[in-house]
Scaffold this motif. Structure first.
Motif, PDB file in Angstrom:
ATOM      1  N   VAL A  39      44.353   0.712 105.175  1.00  0.00           N
ATOM      2  CA  VAL A  39      44.024   1.832 103.571  1.00  0.00           C
ATOM      3  C   VAL A  39      44.955   3.391 103.688  1.00  0.00           C
ATOM      4  O   VAL A  39      44.338   4.043 104.477  1.00  0.00           O
ATOM      5  N   CYS A  40      45.687   3.132 103.135  1.00  0.00           N
ATOM      6  CA  CYS A  40      47.153   4.286 102.516  1.00  0.00           C
ATOM      7  C   CYS A  40      47.339   5.095 101.765  1.00  0.00           C
ATOM      8  O   CYS A  40      47.334   4.355 101.237  1.00  0.00           O
ATOM      9  N   PRO A  41      46.926   6.396 100.807  1.00  0.00           N
ATOM     10  CA  PRO A  41      47.264   6.168  99.866  1.00  0.00           C
ATOM     11  C   PRO A  41      49.238   6.761  99.740  1.00  0.00           C
ATOM     12  O   PRO A  41      49.427   6.936 100.300  1.00  0.00           O
ATOM     13  N   HIS A  42      49.413   6.421  98.550  1.00  0.00           N
ATOM     14  CA  HIS A  42      50.788   6.491  98.411  1.00  0.00           C
ATOM     15  C   HIS A  42      52.017   7.554  97.343  1.00  0.00           C
ATOM     16  O   HIS A  42      52.909   7.531  96.931  1.00  0.00           O
ATOM     17  N   ALA A  43      51.034   8.861  97.310  1.00  0.00           N
ATOM     18  CA  ALA A  43      51.435   9.094  96.133  1.00  0.00           C
ATOM     19  C   ALA A  43      52.525  10.527  97.526  1.00  0.00           C
ATOM     20  O   ALA A  43      52.804  10.915  98.158  1.00  0.00           O
ATOM     21  N   GLY A  44      52.724  11.660  96.058  1.00  0.00           N
ATOM     22  CA  GLY A  44      53.833  12.892  97.062  1.00  0.00           C
ATOM     23  C   GLY A  44      52.693  13.842  97.870  1.00  0.00           C
ATOM     24  O   GLY A  44      51.408  13.743  97.855  1.00  0.00           O
ATOM     25  N   ILE A 175      49.359  -2.500 107.300  1.00  0.00           N
ATOM     26  CA  ILE A 175      48.496  -1.607 106.203  1.00  0.00           C
ATOM     27  C   ILE A 175      49.030  -1.951 104.898  1.00  0.00           C
ATOM     28  O   ILE A 175      49.867  -2.094 104.254  1.00  0.00           O
ATOM     29  N   ALA A 176      48.126  -0.814 103.851  1.00  0.00           N
ATOM     30  CA  ALA A 176      47.332  -1.809 102.422  1.00  0.00           C
ATOM     31  C   ALA A 176      47.863   0.180 101.967  1.00  0.00           C
ATOM     32  O   ALA A 176      47.132   0.840 101.884  1.00  0.00           O
ATOM     33  N   SER A 177      49.001  -0.286 100.554  1.00  0.00           N
ATOM     34  CA  SER A 177      49.202   1.251 100.756  1.00  0.00           C
ATOM     35  C   SER A 177      48.283   1.540  99.158  1.00  0.00           C
ATOM     36  O   SER A 177      48.874  -0.155  98.851  1.00  0.00           O
ATOM     37  N   SER A 178      47.784   2.505  98.362  1.00  0.00           N
ATOM     38  CA  SER A 178      47.100   2.281  97.408  1.00  0.00           C
ATOM     39  C   SER A 178      46.879   3.834  96.964  1.00  0.00           C
ATOM     40  O   SER A 178      45.751   4.230  97.908  1.00  0.00           O
ATOM     41  N   ASP A 179      47.145   4.004  96.188  1.00  0.00           N
ATOM     42  CA  ASP A 179      45.480   4.817  94.992  1.00  0.00           C
ATOM     43  C   ASP A 179      44.677   4.044  94.426  1.00  0.00           C
ATOM     44  O   ASP A 179      44.908   3.517  94.667  1.00  0.00           O
ATOM     45  N   MET A 180      43.829   5.259  94.838  1.00  0.00           N
ATOM     46  CA  MET A 180      42.655   5.179  93.934  1.00  0.00           C
ATOM     47  C   MET A 180      42.293   5.039  92.151  1.00  0.00           C
ATOM     48  O   MET A 180      43.350   4.657  91.754  1.00  0.00           O
ATOM     49  N   SER A 181      41.605   5.587  91.616  1.00  0.00           N
ATOM     50  CA  SER A 181      41.556   5.971  90.350  1.00  0.00           C
ATOM     51  C   SER A 181      42.520   7.279  89.882  1.00  0.00           C
ATOM     52  O   SER A 181      43.225   7.549  90.799  1.00  0.00           O
ATOM     53  N   HIS A 182      43.448   6.745  88.876  1.00  0.00           N
ATOM     54  CA  HIS A 182      44.478   7.596  88.255  1.00  0.00           C
ATOM     55  C   HIS A 182      43.623   8.353  86.742  1.00  0.00           C
ATOM     56  O   HIS A 182      43.362   7.610  85.920  1.00  0.00           O
ATOM     57  N   TYR A 183      44.325   9.460  87.056  1.00  0.00           N
ATOM     58  CA  TYR A 183      44.074   9.734  85.956  1.00  0.00           C
ATOM     59  C   TYR A 183      42.282  10.504  84.493  1.00  0.00           C
ATOM     60  O   TYR A 183      42.867   9.766  83.533  1.00  0.00           O
ATOM     61  N   GLN A 199      32.796  -1.649  99.060  1.00  0.00           N
ATOM     62  CA  GLN A 199      33.389  -3.206  99.175  1.00  0.00           C
ATOM     63  C   GLN A 199      34.376  -3.018 100.364  1.00  0.00           C
ATOM     64  O   GLN A 199      34.635  -3.956 100.981  1.00  0.00           O
ATOM     65  N   ILE A 200      35.017  -2.150 100.231  1.00  0.00           N
ATOM     66  CA  ILE A 200      36.580  -2.086 101.430  1.00  0.00           C
ATOM     67  C   ILE A 200      35.482  -2.391 102.980  1.00  0.00           C
ATOM     68  O   ILE A 200      35.393  -2.948 103.834  1.00  0.00           O
ATOM     69  N   LEU A 201      34.552  -0.835 102.625  1.00  0.00           N
ATOM     70  CA  LEU A 201      33.632  -0.852 103.934  1.00  0.00           C
ATOM     71  C   LEU A 201      33.097  -1.911 104.683  1.00  0.00           C
ATOM     72  O   LEU A 201      33.239  -2.347 105.505  1.00  0.00           O
ATOM     73  N   ALA A 202      32.375  -3.090 103.698  1.00  0.00           N
ATOM     74  CA  ALA A 202      31.760  -4.257 103.923  1.00  0.00           C
ATOM     75  C   ALA A 202      32.733  -5.344 104.007  1.00  0.00           C
ATOM     76  O   ALA A 202      32.261  -6.344 103.982  1.00  0.00           O
ATOM     77  N   HIS A 257      42.276  15.359  85.363  1.00  0.00           N
ATOM     78  CA  HIS A 257      43.458  14.231  85.310  1.00  0.00           C
ATOM     79  C   HIS A 257      43.267  14.458  86.958  1.00  0.00           C
ATOM     80  O   HIS A 257      44.306  15.372  87.013  1.00  0.00           O
ATOM     81  N   VAL A 258      42.826  13.240  87.533  1.00  0.00           N
ATOM     82  CA  VAL A 258      43.021  13.779  89.182  1.00  0.00           C
ATOM     83  C   VAL A 258      43.673  12.534  89.212  1.00  0.00           C
ATOM     84  O   VAL A 258      43.634  10.389  88.660  1.00  0.00           O
ATOM     85  N   VAL A 259      43.760  11.751  90.774  1.00  0.00           N
ATOM     86  CA  VAL A 259      44.283  10.357  90.946  1.00  0.00           C
ATOM     87  C   VAL A 259      43.459  10.735  92.336  1.00  0.00           C
ATOM     88  O   VAL A 259      43.637  11.555  92.872  1.00  0.00           O
ATOM     89  N   GLY A 260      42.657   9.365  92.495  1.00  0.00           N
ATOM     90  CA  GLY A 260      42.111   9.603  94.127  1.00  0.00           C
ATOM     91  C   GLY A 260      42.807   9.111  95.144  1.00  0.00           C
ATOM     92  O   GLY A 260      43.586   8.212  95.103  1.00  0.00           O
ATOM     93  N   TYR A 261      42.497   9.275  96.590  1.00  0.00           N
ATOM     94  CA  TYR A 261      43.479   8.783  97.467  1.00  0.00           C
ATOM     95  C   TYR A 261      42.310   8.164  98.930  1.00  0.00           C
ATOM     96  O   TYR A 261      41.486   9.733  99.106  1.00  0.00           O
ATOM     97  N   ALA A 262      42.259   7.220  99.728  1.00  0.00           N
ATOM     98  CA  ALA A 262      41.156   6.776 100.480  1.00  0.00           C
ATOM     99  C   ALA A 262      41.723   6.952 101.966  1.00  0.00           C
ATOM    100  O   ALA A 262      42.929   5.589 101.354  1.00  0.00           O
ATOM    101  N   GLY A 263      41.549   7.361 103.029  1.00  0.00           N
ATOM    102  CA  GLY A 263      42.058   6.490 103.643  1.00  0.00           C
ATOM    103  C   GLY A 263      40.767   5.772 104.770  1.00  0.00           C
ATOM    104  O   GLY A 263      39.627   6.592 105.182  1.00  0.00           O
ATOM    105  N   ILE A 264      40.722   4.310 105.280  1.00  0.00           N
ATOM    106  CA  ILE A 264      40.120   4.050 105.760  1.00  0.00           C
ATOM    107  C   ILE A 264      40.578   3.057 106.476  1.00  0.00           C
ATOM    108  O   ILE A 264      42.170   2.532 106.763  1.00  0.00           O
ATOM    109  N   ILE A 265      40.327   2.947 107.761  1.00  0.00           N
ATOM    110  CA  ILE A 265      40.847   1.934 109.083  1.00  0.00           C
ATOM    111  C   ILE A 265      39.651   0.706 109.275  1.00  0.00           C
ATOM    112  O   ILE A 265      38.297   1.210 108.445  1.00  0.00           O
ATOM    113  N   VAL A 266      40.583   0.049 109.829  1.00  0.00           N
ATOM    114  CA  VAL A 266      39.282  -1.542 109.867  1.00  0.00           C
ATOM    115  C   VAL A 266      39.477  -1.918 111.011  1.00  0.00           C
ATOM    116  O   VAL A 266      40.867  -2.260 111.820  1.00  0.00           O
ATOM    117  N   LYS A 267      38.970  -2.779 112.086  1.00  0.00           N
ATOM    118  CA  LYS A 267      39.537  -2.690 112.990  1.00  0.00           C
ATOM    119  C   LYS A 267      37.759  -4.150 113.822  1.00  0.00           C
ATOM    120  O   LYS A 267      37.415  -4.723 112.858  1.00  0.00           O
TER     121      LYS A 267
END
Length: 267
Positions: A39-44, A175-183, A199-202, A257-267
């Protein structure tokens, strides 16, 4: 077709030398391992580049990346697979792995559409490419973007991706591109995002899908991540790791007012 960059000079530096320098500051020195998915973010890049860089720094670069992203533009089909062509960014170009793309489509033609319109202006996949090109421009890609998909659609598509990868003879990473919570506030983002990340880690795609909807988490790429998890399970994934989490407040200083970013690997 040649897919020209849509957000160069906006989400990332628009010149070759400038982009190389920009990405380099986000790369960390760490052992690289084979990874089934991530999982990777895609903001600026100024906001989320340090999270994405930490993820790509850990990935042993495969022959092909399957890139799954949310559709922000509303163009094209609900599930759009670009099955041929070349994607270009300032630091290189990437050919589509047509064999793998065809196999994915053939495994779920009732839910996947071959479509280019959805990809023309969409940034969620494009913003992954500067990191990939930092390590290699010989890599091929399979781009897919998602506007709508039921949980059952996600399972069917995830298993279609997994089956296609299993039948191919070269290394592939999803690669699943996603930001997390918005604003929302920083504290609310961290609290809500923790629920999704758990849930992703599980390795629980159904849990992620339902948690996002029931808790009202504004995670734009929950469908791509759900699909990635189903594919990873099909490919016998056994573990996952939260590489890095941050919010835009770490850069902007705006904690209201934030946007969240998570970086996760699955192996």
């Amino acid at each position: 077709m040649l897919r020209k960059p849509a957000v160069a000079g906006q989400f990332y530096n628009g010149t070759s030398d400038g982009l190389k320098e920009q990405v380099a500051q986000y790369i960390v020195d760490t052992p690289r391992i084979p990874v089934i998915g991530a999982v990777c973010p895609h903001a600026g890049l100024v906001y989320s580049g340090h999270v994405a860089g930490a993820v790509y720094s850990k990935i042993q670069i495969p022959d092909t990346f399957v890139l799954l992203g949310p559709n922000h533009t509303g163009l094209g089909a609900n599930v759009s697979l670009m099955s041929s062509g070349v994607w270009e960014i300032p630091t290189g170009s990437f050919s589509i792995d047509e064999v793998l793309a065809h196999r994915i489509y053939s495994n779920a033609p009732e839910t996947i559409s071959k479509d280019t319109k959805a990809h023309l202006l969409e940034h969620s996949i494009e913003v992954q490419l500067p990191f990939i090109s930092f390590f290699s421009t010989d890599v091929k890609i399979v781009p897919m973007v998602f506007m709508q998909a039921s949980l059952e659609d996600c399972r069917l598509i995830g298993e279609a991706v997994g089956k296609a990868i299993k039948d191919i003879q070269h290394p592939v990473t999803i690669i699943a591109s996603s930001d997390m919570s918005h604003y929302v506030s920083d504290s609310e983002a961290r609290s809500l995002d923790r629920l999704a990340i758990e849930q992703i880690l599980a390795l629980n795609p159904e849990g992620l899908y339902r948690t996002v909807l029931t808790k009202g988490i504004s995670m734009c790429g929950y469908i791509p991540v759900t699909v990635m998890l189903y594919a990873a399970i099909y490919l016998n994934a056994t573990a996952s790791e939260l590489v890095k989490y941050a919010t835009s407040a770490d850069v902007s200083g705006d904690y209201a007012h934030v946007v969240g970013y998570a970086g996760i690997i699955v192996k």
